[in-house]
Design a protein around this motif. Structure first.
Motif, short mmCIF file in Angstrom:
data_model
loop_
_atom_site.label_atom_id
_atom_site.label_comp_id
_atom_site.label_asym_id
_atom_site.label_seq_id
_atom_site.Cartn_x
_atom_site.Cartn_y
_atom_site.Cartn_z
N GLN A 1 29.01 37.24 35.36
CA GLN A 1 28.61 36.42 34.23
C GLN A 1 27.24 36.39 33.72
N THR A 2 26.19 36.99 34.21
CA THR A 2 25.04 36.85 33.82
C THR A 2 24.27 38.01 33.17
N ILE A 3 25.08 38.99 33.13
CA ILE A 3 24.58 40.24 31.95
C ILE A 3 25.05 39.60 30.72
N THR A 4 24.66 38.52 30.07
CA THR A 4 24.93 38.20 28.77
C THR A 4 24.13 39.09 27.88
N TRP B 1 37.55 23.97 28.34
CA TRP B 1 37.20 23.47 29.50
C TRP B 1 38.07 24.41 30.72
N LEU C 1 36.36 26.31 34.19
CA LEU C 1 36.86 26.04 35.31
C LEU C 1 36.90 27.53 36.05
N MET D 1 35.45 30.22 35.01
CA MET D 1 34.24 30.81 35.28
C MET D 1 33.33 30.46 36.44
N VAL D 2 33.38 29.36 37.08
CA VAL D 2 32.79 29.13 38.10
C VAL D 2 33.18 29.60 39.23
N LEU D 3 34.58 30.07 39.28
CA LEU D 3 35.19 30.50 40.75
C LEU D 3 34.68 31.83 40.83
N PRO D 4 33.87 32.11 42.34
CA PRO D 4 33.66 33.62 42.62
C PRO D 4 34.79 34.59 42.63
N ILE E 1 35.99 36.10 45.96
CA ILE E 1 36.76 35.08 46.87
C ILE E 1 38.11 34.79 46.35
N VAL E 2 38.48 34.86 44.97
CA VAL E 2 39.74 34.67 44.39
C VAL E 2 40.50 35.91 44.79
N LEU F 1 38.58 20.07 38.90
CA LEU F 1 38.68 21.56 39.30
C LEU F 1 39.26 21.73 40.51
N ILE G 1 26.68 31.51 43.09
CA ILE G 1 28.21 31.50 43.21
C ILE G 1 28.55 33.13 43.42
N MET H 1 39.53 28.80 49.73
CA MET H 1 39.38 28.46 48.46
C MET H 1 38.89 27.05 48.13
N VAL I 1 30.95 25.25 44.97
CA VAL I 1 30.55 25.43 43.52
C VAL I 1 30.50 24.14 42.69
#
Lengths: 590, 314
Positions: free
Chosen positions: A4-7, A129, A133, A135-138, A141-142, B15, B247, B285, B292
């Motif tokens: 997400q950081t290579i904006t 919103w 949500l 966006m913050v998940l790694p 891991i998902v 969340l 993260i 999870m 997070v």
């Protein structure tokens, strides 16, 4: 990873600028090279597997962990399979994985982003919103957790990753649409009753596609790395050779073969690097940055340095500020200098108020900023001389200028709100220069700041002192900035359109404050303005500027009575009409 | 400020609820197959049914979820289907290992990227051009490949650091340090490249603001304005990037832990997913989401403290 950081810098240029973007990108040697490398990789991925001489799945016992040899040019892996063949075979799923994930992300993110940005309101809020949500998940891991459901299924992994990466597309698209939505041509399209889908497709998407393509390139590289990592930990499809799974195999036999781990990693790194460099070249092309601009600027600066000393010095008058033949220029990419001030001369005497008048773009602000040596990046004094009490400021370095600023020459800016640090309290910003420049204690500086706030007619100085800039009004902020300008007892004040951004009623008060301070402290004021009403109010003399040159200079009464230059007449005709006289204005505010 | 924090905590809980529901629904939907897998290939139908009944897999998904949720809110995430160990304590043990690497990496990333980013923004010139070049390389090298190169060079060829294994800090701080150096370096390269770029552009953006010019016009030196005003204003975007990097690095640790044979969250997640140890997978999870949420909460609060306007408008 850092998905997400290579904006990107949202470069929405004019459509004219974009037409040549691709051509400009090809003109950039780095961009062209990267594009060629990328082309080769795509060709290999598409046709390479058809041309293989060694079956990537064929295991030869004599080639287990072998070094590069005539049969296997890059050696064999732990099962005796040809590394080169597997690299070529693996390119397909790797490249495809990157593109498919990025495409899924783009389709989801862009369509929701267009809708949210164009429609706004509750849809925007809800989708925004949800996107936050996700966006913050790694993602790694998902993906690992979802493996329980998906199993080793490369296509499902691509799709899930695409969904995980969609929010970054959504955010980018939405912010681009919001920027474009307010444009006049969109309004025009709405007025002419075009259907929304057509407006969005033809008029919005067409304008913002540049940054989106750029983001697509970056997301492709991100998803290639993420999927390779996923395969590397053994969660890929074991029957399909991929660069990630090859690395896993090489890692397992790392003590037996010390070169096998090099090739797949190199393949990933080169692919990703080519993508990033194409992205950079694309960004520069969209921003219209010339890769050669840097050298051109260097040359121009060096040439100017040599040139500057040849300017003949004029005799000094007794003026507190003397500007001689000032030329201010901005270096252009092609090595040319764009002159915004061209041969301006004038003087400012102690206790005198001189108006620097002209329409916007006439170079008056550039003249004012060059006196303080605070021109924006790229701008510099090309020729001429600025003398403060007989001292040529041209030869002073940054430290010497810092010692002069605020103490001898101070500055009142135009836009009150943007000129206060939003994160610091008014009192802190006001007291800090007093403490530093006048070398007084923190407490004394605060007391002085409070008394200054009182001097600029602020009723409740303590409250303003303790406020943040967003808690006070524009007129209040401009008073604070005037208080800041006089805080270290300067002799000269350069006021750059000090009332332009304010309400008419507040304007009169601010001018009163300036007039009072000028009288009390016998300040020399250079008042930059486009407003002849302000000139009539405050100034002793006027310098009229047009297109970077002085059109006319003279006593304020003479200029008002008999303007010589046609430009001065035009300016006065345009600006005096319909303006209330000063008397009327004071009555309104009283 | 308090309402702001409460709002954020509320969003975090929402969340958490969302993630656990979706994860649970997706993963437990295949429940029946899992019972078969647990019993093994030679298990007959009765044994599979018995296993499913034992684990509650024969009940409707909603019932299963309700049972899980009512336990989860009390801190009971169930037991592993393989080891019968309670999930939560296992997770905490593993999380400590992962965090001890990721937090060190975060500190390194912060220090390095902030320094490089500021210098590049202020000095421009060659420092800036070098950042542009090296950051492309840093981003292009996947962390697992970087880890392999590091292991080959510094562990196998030079023998300076152990190739694998992790020593808890409590056992021996020195050995712990030696065991985390290579994982941390591998984990840091890409985040430093990305964050330094972001810090650079944030600082450059603030340097162009009107108030910077005005403060300098009042006689404050460039250095004083930079430290006292510019960095404060450039901090919010920088912090946001850092939280995303954190993260990202937790995700990256999943892979890095495999290479260095470190028994952290990542290894646990991969092992559990390969064995379909579903309570553990769901637990991972949930715990990751908690981490997070906490990280974002801290970042939001710090941002609110730095920029009073952010707290109001959020």
């Amino acid at each position: 990873m850092s998905e997400q950081t290579i904006t990107t810098s949202p470069a929405i240029g004019q459509s004219v600028a974009r037409q040549g973007a691709f051509r400009r990108m090809l003109a950039n040697p780095m961009g062209l090279t990267a594009l060629v490398v990328l082309g080769v990789i795509i060709l290999v991925a598409a046709f390479g597997p058809l041309l293989l001489w060694n079956d990537p799945g064929h295991a030869r016992l004599d080639q287990v962990n072998s070094s590069p040899n005539a049969g296997y040019l890059l050696g064999g892996d732990s099962a005796g399979r040809d590394i080169l063949s597997r690299l070529v075979a693996g390119s397909r799923i790797t490249v495809l994985g990157g593109v498919v994930s990025a495409a899924v992300a783009a389709v989801i993110g862009v369509s929701f982003g267009l809708a949210a940005g164009y429609k706004g309101r509750s849809f925007d809020l809800t989708v925004g919103w949800i996107s936050d949500l996700v966006m913050v998940l790694p993602s790694t891991i998902v993906l690992v957790a979802m493996f329980t459901v998906t199993g080793p299924n490369a296509v499902l992994v691509m799709l899930i990753l695409g969904v995980m990466l969609a929010p970054s597309f959504f955010r980018l698209t939405r912010s681009l649409v919001v920027q474009v939505r307010g444009n006049l041509y969109v309004d025009a399209a709405k007025v002419s009753a075009l259907p929304d889908t057509r407006i969005v497709g033809r008029h919005i998407l067409a304008v913002i596609r540049g940054p989106l393509i750029l983001h697509f390139v970056l997301m492709t590289s991100v998803s290639i790395i993420l999927q390779a990592g996923f395969q590397f930990i053994g969660l890929g499809d074991p029957n399909v050779p991929t660069w990630g799974s090859m690395l896993q195999d090489a890692f397992r036999s790392i003590y037996l073969s010390d070169t096998a781990f090099v090739w797949p990693g190199l393949a990933i790194a080169v692919t990703v690097m080519a993508l990033l460099l194409v992205g950079n070249a694309l960004r520069d092309a969209l921003d219209d940055v010339d890769p050669k601009a840097h050298q051109a600027r260097k040359r121009a600066a060096a040439a100017a340095k040599a040139q500057r000393s040849t300017v003949p010095a004029r005799p000094l008058s007794g003026a507190i500020l003397q500007v001689d033949d000032l030329v201010v220029g901005y270096d252009q990419a092609d090595g040319e200098i764009k002159k915004v001030v061209d041969g301006v001369s004038f003087e400012l005497n102690a206790g005198e108020v001189v108006g620097l008048v002209g329409e916007s773009g006439s170079g008056k602000t550039q003249t004012a900023l060059s006196i303080l040596k605070l021109l924006p990046t790229g701008g510099r004094v090309v020729e001429g001389r600025i003398c403060l009490e007989g001292q040529d400021l041209g030869g002073l370095d940054e430290d010497a200028m810092t010692a002069i600023r605020g103490v001898r020459v101070a500055y009142v800016p135009q836009e009150p709100m943007s000129n206060l640090d939003p994160t610091a309290k008014i009192g802190t910003q006001l007291a800090e220069p007093i403490r530093v420049r006048l070398k007084v204690s923190r407490k004394e500086a605060a007391e002085r700041a409070l008394s200054l706030l009182e001097q600029v007619n602020i009723k409740d100085p303590q409250r303003v002192f303790d406020s943040y800039p967003h808690e006070i009004s524009g007129g209040m902020a401009q008073r604070v900035l005037i208080a800041g300008a006089v805080s270290c007892d300067p002799d000269v004040i350069i006021a750059d359109e000090p009332t332009t951004a304010l309400d008419v009623t507040v304007q009169a008060e601010i001018l009163d404050i300036l007039r009072n301070l000028q009288g009390q402290r016998n300040l020399a004021v250079l008042l930059v303005t486009h407003n002849f009403g302000v000139v009539a109010d405050l100034c002793d003399r006027v310098v009229v500027m047009q297109k970077g040159k002085v059109a006319e200079t003279g006593d304020v009464r003479r200029i008002f009575a008999e303007p010589e230059h046609p430009y001065t007449r035009t300016l006065m005709a345009a600006m005096l009409d319909g303006r209330p006289s000063r008397r009327e204005r004071t009555e309104v505010t009283a | 400020m308090l309402t702001f924090v409460l709002k954020r905590v509320g969003a975090g809980i929402l969340l958490l609820f969302g993630v656990s529901t979706v994860t649970f629904a997706l993963i437990y939907a295949g429940g029946a197959d899992i019972a078969a897998q647990l019993v093994g290939d030679d298990g007959d139908r009765a044994a599979v049914a018995a296993k499913a009944a034992e684990l509650g897999l024969d009940q409707p998904l909603v019932v299963q979820y309700w049972r899980w949720l009512t336990h989860a809110v009390t801190g009971d995430l169930g037991e592993s289907w393989y080891t019968s160990q309670p999930v939560l304590p296992t997770l905490f043990d593993r999380l400590a290992v992962t965090l001890s690497i990721v937090v060190v990496a975060l500190v390194v990333v912060t220090l390095a990227s902030v320094t490089i980013g500021i210098v590049a923004a202020v000095r421009r010139g060659w420092v800036d051009r070098m950042l542009q070049t090296t950051s492309v390389i840093g981003l292009a090298i996947p962390n697992f490949w970087a880890a392999l190169i590091l292991v080959m060079t510094f562990a196998i060829a030079l023998g300076w650091f152990p190739a694998t294994g992790y020593v808890p800090f409590g056992e021996s701080p020195n050995l712990w340090a030696a065991s985390v150096v290579l994982p941390v370096v591998a984990l840091c390269l890409a985040p430093i490249s990305a964050t330094a770029q972001q810090v650079r552009s944030a600082v450059m953006g603030v340097l162009e603001q009107d108030y910077v010019r005005t403060l300098r016009a009042r006689g404050l030196s460039r250095r004083r304005v930079l430290w006292g005003h510019v960095l404060r204003n450039a901090a919010p975007p920088g912090l946001t990037v850092l939280s995303l990097q954190f993260i990202g690095m937790v995700g990256g640790a999943v892979i890095i832990e495999r290479i260095f044979a470190i028994n952290g969250m990542g290894s646990l997640a991969v092992d559990a997913t390969l064995k379909s140890d579903i309570p553990v997978v769901v637990g991972v999870m949930v715990l990751m989401t908690v981490v997070v949420v906490l990280v974002n909460l801290v970042i939001d609060i710090v941002n609110g403290l730095i920029n009073p306007k952010a707290a109001v408008s959020a």
